[in-house]
Design an enzyme around this catalytic site. Structure first.
Site, PDB file in Angstrom:
ATOM      1  N   CYS A 198      -6.154 -12.110   2.644  1.00  0.00           N
ATOM      2  CA  CYS A 198      -6.168 -12.620   4.011  1.00  0.00           C
ATOM      3  C   CYS A 198      -7.137 -13.797   4.143  1.00  0.00           C
ATOM      4  O   CYS A 198      -6.881 -14.856   3.591  1.00  0.00           O
ATOM      5  CB  CYS A 198      -6.471 -11.478   4.979  1.00  0.00           C
TER       6      CYS A 198
ATOM      7  N   GLU B  16      -5.943  -3.200   0.339  1.00  0.00           N
ATOM      8  CA  GLU B  16      -7.067  -2.252   0.438  1.00  0.00           C
ATOM      9  C   GLU B  16      -6.900  -1.284   1.619  1.00  0.00           C
ATOM     10  O   GLU B  16      -7.537  -0.233   1.655  1.00  0.00           O
ATOM     11  CB  GLU B  16      -8.402  -3.021   0.525  1.00  0.00           C
TER      12      GLU B  16
ATOM     13  N   HIS C 152      -2.841  -6.795   3.259  1.00  0.00           N
ATOM     14  CA  HIS C 152      -4.093  -6.094   2.922  1.00  0.00           C
ATOM     15  C   HIS C 152      -3.844  -4.856   2.054  1.00  0.00           C
ATOM     16  O   HIS C 152      -3.719  -3.751   2.592  1.00  0.00           O
ATOM     17  CB  HIS C 152      -4.772  -5.628   4.207  1.00  0.00           C
TER      18      HIS C 152
END
Lengths: 231, 83
Positions: A86, A205, A203
């Site tokens: 990002c 994660e 994302h």
């Protein structure tokens, strides 16, 4: 694999990255402050999501000039693994580690939702645990995720298999309707020519914890860890 | 000396902000406004009275940080020069 997560003023996904790599994937991980230059002993660097320097001037532009980034560029030049997620992807394009730029979404809206992504191929350290053509559901959360590169830059990226993820339909078709932000050729994630630097708007994660039902993001991070362990 | 750095979207690059502002203005009835472009204007105060030096410093700052050559273009305006 020893990881460093860079913290810029305004980063807000640094804890998520540290949690995914440390608690969930059981890797040694430490934070690296943007003014520090010490990357000693690290095997992988994450440039996390957020709004470094409040997105002033352009997303990622000012972070790209911080002291730690000089070291990250040198680390990448030595072949070290760098993942920009990002805002981290924006920083990577601003420093020139990856080609192109990320512009305002065409719809001018901040988009925060799960998006299906097609894995273009699994012949990279970032996708080795995925199947080619597999669809991963990973959330995006951005206002400037509209990837732009010139036609010739895009052809170069494709010719060297640098496009790793594209926005697609749940069935894996890359269509205009499946493109949330206007990115050229539906691009959601690319790597550099040498294959050691990844930039992606979604994302991974945020999709690592079994409690969250989806663990598709884990495949990306586990790919890197598995790749490292077999070196 | 005051120098202005004008930053605009590069020719041919979609400017969604400009388009949204144009649409809003047309909603207000400004039908004679055909196109709107949104860019940035950055004012630099420089410790020099030499226009050539001022221009050189401003260009260097633009190239190194102020604009992104992938999607933007810039112009330097010295005192007396207008948009």
């Amino acid at each position: 694999m020893k990881w460093g997560v860079v913290v810029f003023p305004g980063s807000n996904c640094d804890r998520d990255a540290e949690d995914a790599l440390g608690r969930i994937l059981q890797q040694p991980v430490r934070f690296v402050w943007h003014r520090d230059r010490d990357l000693e002993g690290l095997d992988g660097i994450v440039l996390p999501g957020g709004f470094s320097y409040g997105d002033y001037l352009r997303s990622g532009a000012i972070a790209g000039l911080s002291p730690v980034m000089e070291e990250v560029v040198a680390f990448a030049d030595r072949g070290g693994t760098v993942i920009g997620i990002c805002n981290g992807f924006q920083v990577l394009t601003e420093t020139g580690l990856l080609p192109g730029a990320l512009r305002r979404n065409t719809g001018l809206r901040f988009i925060c939702e799960d998006r299906p992504l097609r894995v273009e191929h699994n012949n990279s350290r970032f996708t080795g645990r995925c199947e080619t053509g597999e669809v991963l559901n990973i959330p995006v959360a951005h206002n400037e995720g509209n990837y732009y590169a010139t036609e010739s830059e895009l052809d170069e990226l494709e010719a060297h298999n640098q496009v790793l993820f594209r926005y697609c339909t749940p069935g894996g078709e890359v269509t205009e309707d499946a493109n949330p932000n206007g990115s050229t050729r539906n691009i959601a994630g690319i790597m550099n020519r040498s294959g050691n630097v990844l930039g992606m708007m979604p994302h991974p994660e945020r999709r690592c914890d079994p409690l969250l039902a989806h663990e598709d993001g884990r495949k990306v991070l586990e790919s890197v860890i598995r790749w490292f362990e077999t070196q | 000396m005051t120098v202005i750095v004008e930053i605009r979207p590069k020719e041919g690059i979609l400017d969604p902000q400009g388009r949204a502002v144009r649409n809003a203005l047309q909603t207000l009835g400004y039908n004679r406004i055909e196109e709107v472009e949104v860019g940035k204007l950055i004012r630099l105060e420089l410790q020099t009275d030499d226009p050539a030096e001022a221009k050189r410093i401003a260009e260097e700052a633009a190239e190194k940080l102020l604009y992104n050559s992938n999607v933007e273009q810039y112009r330097i305006l010295l005192p007396g020069e207008t948009l």
